[in-house]
Scaffold this motif. Structure first.
Motif, PDB file in Angstrom:
ATOM      1  N   GLU A   8       4.570 -17.728  -7.595  1.00 23.60           N
ATOM      2  CA  GLU A   8       5.051 -18.788  -6.718  1.00 23.60           C
ATOM      3  C   GLU A   8       3.941 -19.763  -6.341  1.00 23.60           C
ATOM      4  N   ASN A   9       2.806 -19.232  -5.902  1.00 17.09           N
ATOM      5  CA  ASN A   9       1.764 -20.098  -5.361  1.00 17.09           C
ATOM      6  C   ASN A   9       0.431 -20.010  -6.102  1.00 17.09           C
ATOM      7  N   HIS A  10       0.018 -18.803  -6.470  1.00 14.38           N
ATOM      8  CA  HIS A  10      -1.282 -18.660  -7.113  1.00 14.38           C
ATOM      9  C   HIS A  10      -1.291 -17.409  -7.989  1.00 14.38           C
ATOM     10  N   LEU A  11      -2.292 -17.301  -8.844  1.00 20.02           N
ATOM     11  CA  LEU A  11      -2.350 -16.214  -9.823  1.00 20.02           C
ATOM     12  C   LEU A  11      -2.569 -14.856  -9.171  1.00 20.02           C
ATOM     13  N   GLY A  12      -3.064 -14.830  -7.949  1.00 14.31           N
ATOM     14  CA  GLY A  12      -3.249 -13.569  -7.265  1.00 14.31           C
ATOM     15  C   GLY A  12      -1.935 -12.818  -7.088  1.00 14.31           C
ATOM     16  N   GLU A  13      -0.823 -13.549  -6.986  1.00 15.43           N
ATOM     17  CA  GLU A  13       0.487 -12.909  -6.861  1.00 15.43           C
ATOM     18  C   GLU A  13       0.845 -12.172  -8.145  1.00 15.43           C
ATOM     19  N   LEU A  14       0.531 -12.769  -9.277  1.00 16.74           N
ATOM     20  CA  LEU A  14       0.792 -12.104 -10.551  1.00 16.74           C
ATOM     21  C   LEU A  14      -0.062 -10.845 -10.680  1.00 16.74           C
ATOM     22  N   TRP A  15      -1.331 -10.941 -10.264  1.00 14.80           N
ATOM     23  CA  TRP A  15      -2.202  -9.757 -10.317  1.00 14.80           C
ATOM     24  C   TRP A  15      -1.628  -8.627  -9.469  1.00 14.80           C
ATOM     25  N   ALA A  16      -1.121  -8.940  -8.276  1.00 18.13           N
ATOM     26  CA  ALA A  16      -0.596  -7.903  -7.377  1.00 18.13           C
ATOM     27  C   ALA A  16       0.565  -7.158  -8.023  1.00 18.13           C
ATOM     28  N   GLU A  42       0.827  -1.207   0.000  1.00 15.51           N
ATOM     29  CA  GLU A  42       0.000   0.000   0.000  1.00 15.51           C
ATOM     30  C   GLU A  42       0.860   1.255   0.000  1.00 15.51           C
ATOM     31  N   ALA A  43       1.970   1.242   0.742  1.00 17.58           N
ATOM     32  CA  ALA A  43       2.850   2.409   0.779  1.00 17.58           C
ATOM     33  C   ALA A  43       3.481   2.658  -0.588  1.00 17.58           C
ATOM     34  N   ILE A  44       3.867   1.589  -1.272  1.00 17.37           N
ATOM     35  CA  ILE A  44       4.512   1.725  -2.577  1.00 17.37           C
ATOM     36  C   ILE A  44       3.585   2.417  -3.570  1.00 17.37           C
ATOM     37  N   ARG A  45       2.299   2.135  -3.503  1.00 18.61           N
ATOM     38  CA  ARG A  45       1.345   2.733  -4.440  1.00 18.61           C
ATOM     39  C   ARG A  45       1.157   4.236  -4.210  1.00 18.61           C
ATOM     40  N   GLU A  46       1.585   4.745  -3.063  1.00 17.90           N
ATOM     41  CA  GLU A  46       1.444   6.166  -2.766  1.00 17.90           C
ATOM     42  C   GLU A  46       2.616   6.998  -3.272  1.00 17.90           C
ATOM     43  N   PHE A  86       2.577  -2.092 -11.533  1.00 19.50           N
ATOM     44  CA  PHE A  86       3.200  -1.359 -12.644  1.00 19.50           C
ATOM     45  C   PHE A  86       2.263  -1.091 -13.828  1.00 19.50           C
ATOM     46  N   LEU A  87       1.121  -1.772 -13.911  1.00 18.11           N
ATOM     47  CA  LEU A  87       0.096  -1.474 -14.922  1.00 18.11           C
ATOM     48  C   LEU A  87      -1.272  -1.527 -14.247  1.00 18.11           C
ATOM     49  N   PRO A  88      -1.570  -0.588 -13.355  1.00 19.94           N
ATOM     50  CA  PRO A  88      -2.830  -0.651 -12.608  1.00 19.94           C
ATOM     51  C   PRO A  88      -4.039  -0.710 -13.537  1.00 19.94           C
ATOM     52  N   GLY A  89      -4.937  -1.642 -13.259  1.00 23.29           N
ATOM     53  CA  GLY A  89      -6.170  -1.774 -14.026  1.00 23.29           C
ATOM     54  C   GLY A  89      -6.073  -2.688 -15.226  1.00 23.29           C
ATOM     55  N   PHE A  90      -4.873  -3.052 -15.648  1.00 23.91           N
ATOM     56  CA  PHE A  90      -4.718  -3.871 -16.847  1.00 23.91           C
ATOM     57  C   PHE A  90      -5.397  -5.235 -16.687  1.00 23.91           C
ATOM     58  N   LEU A  91      -5.297  -5.815 -15.511  1.00 21.51           N
ATOM     59  CA  LEU A  91      -5.945  -7.097 -15.252  1.00 21.51           C
ATOM     60  C   LEU A  91      -7.211  -6.926 -14.416  1.00 21.51           C
ATOM     61  N   GLY A  92      -7.773  -5.712 -14.424  1.00 16.07           N
ATOM     62  CA  GLY A  92      -8.983  -5.453 -13.659  1.00 16.07           C
ATOM     63  C   GLY A  92      -8.688  -5.312 -12.180  1.00 16.07           C
ATOM     64  N   ASP A  93      -9.732  -5.151 -11.387  1.00 12.30           N
ATOM     65  CA  ASP A  93      -9.524  -5.122  -9.945  1.00 12.30           C
ATOM     66  C   ASP A  93      -9.448  -6.555  -9.431  1.00 12.30           C
ATOM     67  N   ARG A  94      -9.166  -6.682  -8.152  1.00 18.86           N
ATOM     68  CA  ARG A  94      -8.941  -8.016  -7.594  1.00 18.86           C
ATOM     69  C   ARG A  94     -10.166  -8.919  -7.774  1.00 18.86           C
ATOM     70  N   ARG A  95     -11.359  -8.362  -7.565  1.00 25.50           N
ATOM     71  CA  ARG A  95     -12.574  -9.178  -7.640  1.00 25.50           C
ATOM     72  C   ARG A  95     -12.831  -9.672  -9.068  1.00 25.50           C
ATOM     73  N   SER A  96     -12.702  -8.779 -10.053  1.00 25.19           N
ATOM     74  CA  SER A  96     -12.949  -9.204 -11.433  1.00 25.19           C
ATOM     75  C   SER A  96     -11.875 -10.170 -11.904  1.00 25.19           C
ATOM     76  N   PHE A  97     -10.623  -9.987 -11.449  1.00 20.73           N
ATOM     77  CA  PHE A  97      -9.557 -10.932 -11.813  1.00 20.73           C
ATOM     78  C   PHE A  97      -9.869 -12.317 -11.258  1.00 20.73           C
ATOM     79  N   GLN A  98     -10.392 -12.340 -10.043  1.00 17.96           N
ATOM     80  CA  GLN A  98     -10.767 -13.616  -9.439  1.00 17.96           C
ATOM     81  C   GLN A  98     -11.862 -14.297 -10.261  1.00 17.96           C
ATOM     82  N   ARG A  99     -12.839 -13.509 -10.707  1.00 21.84           N
ATOM     83  CA  ARG A  99     -13.974 -14.067 -11.448  1.00 21.84           C
ATOM     84  C   ARG A  99     -13.575 -14.510 -12.857  1.00 21.84           C
ATOM     85  N   VAL A 100     -12.813 -13.671 -13.536  1.00 23.69           N
ATOM     86  CA  VAL A 100     -12.538 -13.927 -14.952  1.00 23.69           C
ATOM     87  C   VAL A 100     -11.361 -14.881 -15.156  1.00 23.69           C
TER      88      VAL A 100
END
Length: 550
Positions: free
Chosen positions: A238-246, A219-223, A251-265
């Protein structure tokens, strides 16, 4: 009028359109500008007629595509020849910067991500674009390595380290430097200062550390305001696709959607339902923004054996313990030499060397009440960060230490991380089983003590060797390395030497190079060897740790 066509022609078009627009919740159909290459390629490769695609094609040409990035001039002040693949990496980084894009440099460990990044920063400075400093965030164990490599390869870059208790006194120096170094544990503590400074480039080293996007560091890095963003990691997933989304959200905010839509799609269909087609779509979407070279990909450019020194600083209680032991042993040795002479003081000198080496490895090796209270081991922390990344790259690792107690401490750490290994020490009764299991590829990590496995083993399944503590006799160290680097080895071998900066470890290595001594005689209690250095060298070996450069 109905249009007749075959499913084979329709499926790629419909599939891609659904993919490109699936993140929208409603309203006009929108797609990310970063997806322009895929849409342009779809239309150009099909027999469908399209209108209004000129702008899309123009945008697609500006985004990174395989093999389409032109070379760039090398920075004139870079003090290291870059291999061809590293020059390609530099061109890729420059391309991202030119088009205001972010990306992940995801080369295997040992292929020079740090060097390529420093070359990129130096080229920015030489081109007059580095008008604000660059900020690099990293694990604490890598601070020394970045300082060292910047000093060696890019001496023209002014480097400031925001590390240690006195770092706030250096905040005012940030605008006067080219490269600012800080760590994940400190970034959120210093965010009030850093978000008031504009940066040219914000780089995350070992970017998988921010896989928890809700963590304080993430969160601090994004500020922090910056023109460009870049991630460095050998293991973006390493473990799951959520790490790639983070990481993409950094570095490309919004490219993979928000966390919820990435989880769904993406994440749900791929991880829960094994949707191979959706996995392929995700891979194609992110591929232009990840540059990954495996060591097998660039094997022709690498020497048969690559030796990498990994220095680290010791701080806090571990540093205090080292200085306490050093000071006490220095005084004791002076008294012994005054009473008996230099040559008759070897036992005391050897004891001092041993104790300092043990503190460097892990204070718990030193059998004293004060040492037992020290919880930190900088070297063990670095090792436990390296091993998962190396294993994720598919490496087969030999890890050598002279201390069987150290191997036991490493084993305990591996057990907590659920990392499989085999062990060979002098007390191992059945040597054949661990050797066979490692050679067959059943276990990717082999812990070996010097006396038990330094010679006589053929372990060509290994492509990576880690020397946890330096082997003062270069011949013995080479013999150990040659368990992997020998006839029958078909892959390049990477050798990592873990060294505490400024300590007796670093000084004896320098002494070896300077005088070509066989230092086994210095450190081993053997009747066949005599001390191979004099009082002046001893004074250097027992000198205080240098002040950590900030």
């Amino acid at each position: 009028m109905p249009i007749q066509t075959t499913a084979d022609r329709l499926k790629p078009l419909v599939g891609t359109l659904i993919d490109l627009f699936s993140l929208d919740a409603g309203g006009p159909l929108r797609m990310s500008a970063f997806d322009a290459p895929r849409l342009a390629r779809l239309v150009d490769d099909s027999q469908w007629r399209s209108e209004g695609m000129d702008a899309v094609r123009a945008l697609a040409r500006s985004l990174p595509q395989n093999g389409e990035i032109p070379p760039v001039p090398l920075p004139t002040g870079f003090a290291l020849p870059l291999r061809a693949y590293q020059q390609d990496g530099l061109a890729w980084l420059q391309f991202l910067r030119e088009h205001h894009l972010g990306g992940i440099l995801a080369d295997d460990m040992g292929l020079g991500k740090t060097a390529q990044t420093l070359a990129h920063l130096l080229l920015e400075k030489e081109s007059g674009r580095l008008t604000d400093p660059a900020l690099i965030v990293m694990p604490t164990s890598l601070i020394h390595n970045w300082r060292e490599e910047a000093a060696r390869f890019t001496p023209d870059l002014r480097v400031l380290s925001l590390h240690g208790k006195e770092r706030s006194s250096r905040f005012a120096q940030i605008p006067d430097n080219d490269l600012i170094l800080t760590t994940y544990p400190l970034i959120w503590r210093d965010v009030e200062t850093l978000r008031n400074q504009h940066f040219h480039l914000l780089i995350l080293d070992e970017a998988q550390m921010v896989k928890n996007a809700q963590g304080r560091a993430a969160e601090a890095i994004r500020e922090i305001p910056t023109r460009h963003r870049l991630a460095l990691t050998g293991t973006p997933l390493e473990n799951h696709l959520g790490e790639l989304w983070a990481q993409f959200d950094f570095f490309l905010p919004g490219f993979l959607g928000d966390r919820r839509s990435f989880q769904r799609v993406w994440r749900g269909p791929i991880e829960r339902h094994g949707d191979a087609e959706r996995l392929d779509l995700l891979a194609r979407r992110v591929r232009p923004f990840i540059l990954r070279r495996r060591k097998e990909d660039v094997a022709k450019e690498l020497p048969e054996k690559t030796i990498i020194i990994r220095p680290m600083d010791i701080e806090g209680a571990q540093r205090d313990l080292y200085e306490t032991v050093r000071s006490a042993m220095d005084e004791r040795i002076r008294q012994e030499i005054a009473a008996k002479g230099f040559q008759r003081s070897q036992i005391v000198i050897l004891d001092a060397m041993l104790k300092l080496r043990q503190v460097c490895c892990d204070p718990r090796l030193l059998k004293s009440e004060k040492a037992r209270k020290v919880q930190d081991s900088a070297k063990l922390a670095l090792l436990m960060g390296m091993i998962p990344e190396l294993l994720a790259e598919g490496r087969q690792i030999l890890l050598f230490s002279q201390f069987t107690e150290m191997l036991a401490l490493i084993s305990a750490g591996l057990d907590k991380m659920h990392i499989p290994y085999v062990l060979l020490t002098g007390s191992t009764q059945d040597r054949k089983t661990p050797i066979d299991r490692f050679q067959r590829g059943e276990v990717p990590l082999f812990l070996i003590s010097l006396k038990a496995g330094g010679v006589g083993l053929n372990l060509t399944a290994a492509d990576t060797v880690i020397h946890y503590d330096p082997w003062w006799n270069p011949a013995a160290e080479n013999q150990a390395t040659d368990r992997a680097h020998r006839i029958g080895q078909k892959r390049q071998v990477f050798v990592y030497k873990l060294i505490v900066a400024g300590s007796i470890e670093e000084k004896i290595l320098a002494l070896q190079e300077k005088k070509a001594i066989l230092a086994a005689g210095v450190l081993e209690k053997t009747q066949k060897e005599k001390l191979r250095f004099g009082p002046d060298d001893l004074a250097s070996l027992l000198a205080p740790l240098p002040e950590v450069l900030r």
